[in-house]
Design a protein around this motif. Structure first.
Motif, PDB file in Angstrom:
ATOM      1  N   GLU A 177      -0.534   2.723  -3.333  1.00 23.98           N
ATOM      2  CA  GLU A 177      -1.647   4.237  -2.785  1.00 23.98           C
ATOM      3  C   GLU A 177      -0.831   5.753  -2.801  1.00 23.98           C
ATOM      4  OE1 GLU A 177      -4.856   3.238  -3.050  1.00 23.98           O
ATOM      5  OE2 GLU A 177      -4.908   1.335  -2.175  1.00 23.98           O
ATOM      6  N   THR A 178      -2.003   5.814  -2.951  1.00 20.34           N
ATOM      7  CA  THR A 178      -1.524   6.988  -2.749  1.00 20.34           C
ATOM      8  C   THR A 178      -1.737   8.827  -1.514  1.00 20.34           C
ATOM      9  OG1 THR A 178      -2.802   8.845  -5.104  1.00 20.34           O
ATOM     10  CG2 THR A 178      -2.318  10.224  -3.437  1.00 20.34           C
ATOM     11  N   ASP A 179      -2.353   7.881  -0.505  1.00 20.17           N
ATOM     12  CA  ASP A 179      -3.256   8.029   0.998  1.00 20.17           C
ATOM     13  C   ASP A 179      -3.078   6.354   2.099  1.00 20.17           C
ATOM     14  OD1 ASP A 179      -3.429   8.459   3.636  1.00 20.17           O
ATOM     15  OD2 ASP A 179      -4.599   9.647   3.260  1.00 20.17           O
ATOM     16  N   ARG A 217       1.526  -1.295   0.321  1.00 18.98           N
ATOM     17  CA  ARG A 217      -0.144  -0.249  -0.076  1.00 18.98           C
ATOM     18  C   ARG A 217       1.226   0.842   0.224  1.00 18.98           C
ATOM     19  NH1 ARG A 217      -4.577  -1.604   3.975  1.00 18.98           N
ATOM     20  NH2 ARG A 217      -6.149  -2.994   2.483  1.00 18.98           N
ATOM     21  N   GLU A 218       2.120   1.276   0.874  1.00 20.98           N
ATOM     22  CA  GLU A 218       2.949   2.586   0.613  1.00 20.98           C
ATOM     23  C   GLU A 218       3.608   3.047  -1.026  1.00 20.98           C
ATOM     24  OE1 GLU A 218       6.156   1.780   3.648  1.00 20.98           O
ATOM     25  OE2 GLU A 218       4.762   1.796   5.129  1.00 20.98           O
ATOM     26  N   SER A 256      -3.603   5.472   4.023  1.00 24.49           N
ATOM     27  CA  SER A 256      -3.641   5.135   5.571  1.00 24.49           C
ATOM     28  C   SER A 256      -5.270   4.952   5.038  1.00 24.49           C
ATOM     29  CB  SER A 256      -3.765   6.092   6.328  1.00 24.49           C
ATOM     30  OG  SER A 256      -4.239   7.862   5.854  1.00 24.49           O
ATOM     31  N   LYS A 257      -5.930   5.607   3.742  1.00 29.67           N
ATOM     32  CA  LYS A 257      -6.751   5.144   2.876  1.00 29.67           C
ATOM     33  C   LYS A 257      -7.257   4.257   1.855  1.00 29.67           C
ATOM     34  CE  LYS A 257      -8.585   9.267   5.264  1.00 29.67           C
ATOM     35  NZ  LYS A 257      -9.083  10.549   4.918  1.00 29.67           N
TER      36      LYS A 257
END
Length: 233
Positions: free
Chosen positions: A210-212, A206-207, A214-215
């Motif tokens: 994803e752009t964020d 995800r890191e 945590s979301k």
């Protein structure tokens, strides 16, 4: 044919006119090409070609420290990537000279942006087959052939386990893949006891995608079941 796999290709644009470099670079990036390098001289072009390994080179004939024809001969000593001459010189002799050296196309200035894009895509399509899956997510592209995530101009490498995790999810895009199925894909026939390790790999993936992180909007947790990958439509 879906040309989305072309837009992860790296392009090198060689011209000594700053305005033209900016204009063509903007045309290509606006069309979806994520990585466009520029060079304003023979010396800079050779350096960029060696260090950035572009997938296609757009090359002007007239350069301040030489010409495009001699530059192409230098390029051919270490790379076979396709070359398109992009130049104001439209004389038949120059066109034949460029094509005779093995150039893949020859576009005369001035040109229409759509013509440039069509011909760049045509050369890339002929040269590179969609033989390895590419998945476009929200804000990035996964290039499985290179085990990389393309995010803007960044190329973020994937580890072997991250590659396997994403590949398993991509084969089932939009569908839930259970925790057990993912652990089996990553660690073999006895997947039990690996859930914490799987969670750690998911966090690292995800890191990267994803752009964020945590979301997440691409790698989604389905509570109590597993995960699913959501591709960009």
């Amino acid at each position: 044919m879906d040309d989305s796999f072309l837009y992860c290709k790296k392009l090198l644009l060689v011209d000594d006119e700053p305005d033209l470099l900016n204009m063509v670079s903007d045309i290509l990036k606006d069309a979806g090409f994520q990585t466009v390098f520029t060079a304003a001289s023979v010396k800079e072009a050779v350096s960029k070609a060696k260090h950035e390994s572009p997938d296609l080179i757009l090359l002007d004939v007239m350069l301040p420290d030489g010409d495009g024809f001699s530059l192409m001969e230098q390029l051919r000593t270490f790379t076979d990537v396709p070359v398109i001459f992009l130049t104001a010189k439209d004389e038949p002799a120059d066109k034949l000279a460029g094509l005779g050296l093995g150039a893949d196309d020859y576009i005369a200035k001035p040109f229409l942006p759509q013509e440039l894009l069509l011909r760049v895509c045509a050369v890339l399509r002929r040269t590179y087959k969609e033989d390895a899956p590419l998945v476009a997510l929200d804000g990035c592209i996964i290039d499985f052939s290179r085990a990389e995530v393309l995010k803007g101009e960044k190329r973020i490498p994937l580890t072997a386990k991250e590659h396997t995790l994403l590949e398993t999810l991509a084969r089932n895009e939009g569908r839930i893949v259970t925790v057990d199925a993912l652990c089996e894909a990553l660690w073999g026939d006895n997947p039990f006891g690996y859930q914490n390790s799987l969670n750690a790999h998911v966090r690292r993936v995800r890191e990267k995608i994803e752009t964020d992180p945590s979301k997440p909007v691409s790698l989604i947790t389905v509570k109590g079941l597993g995960y699913k990958l959501i591709a960009r439509k």
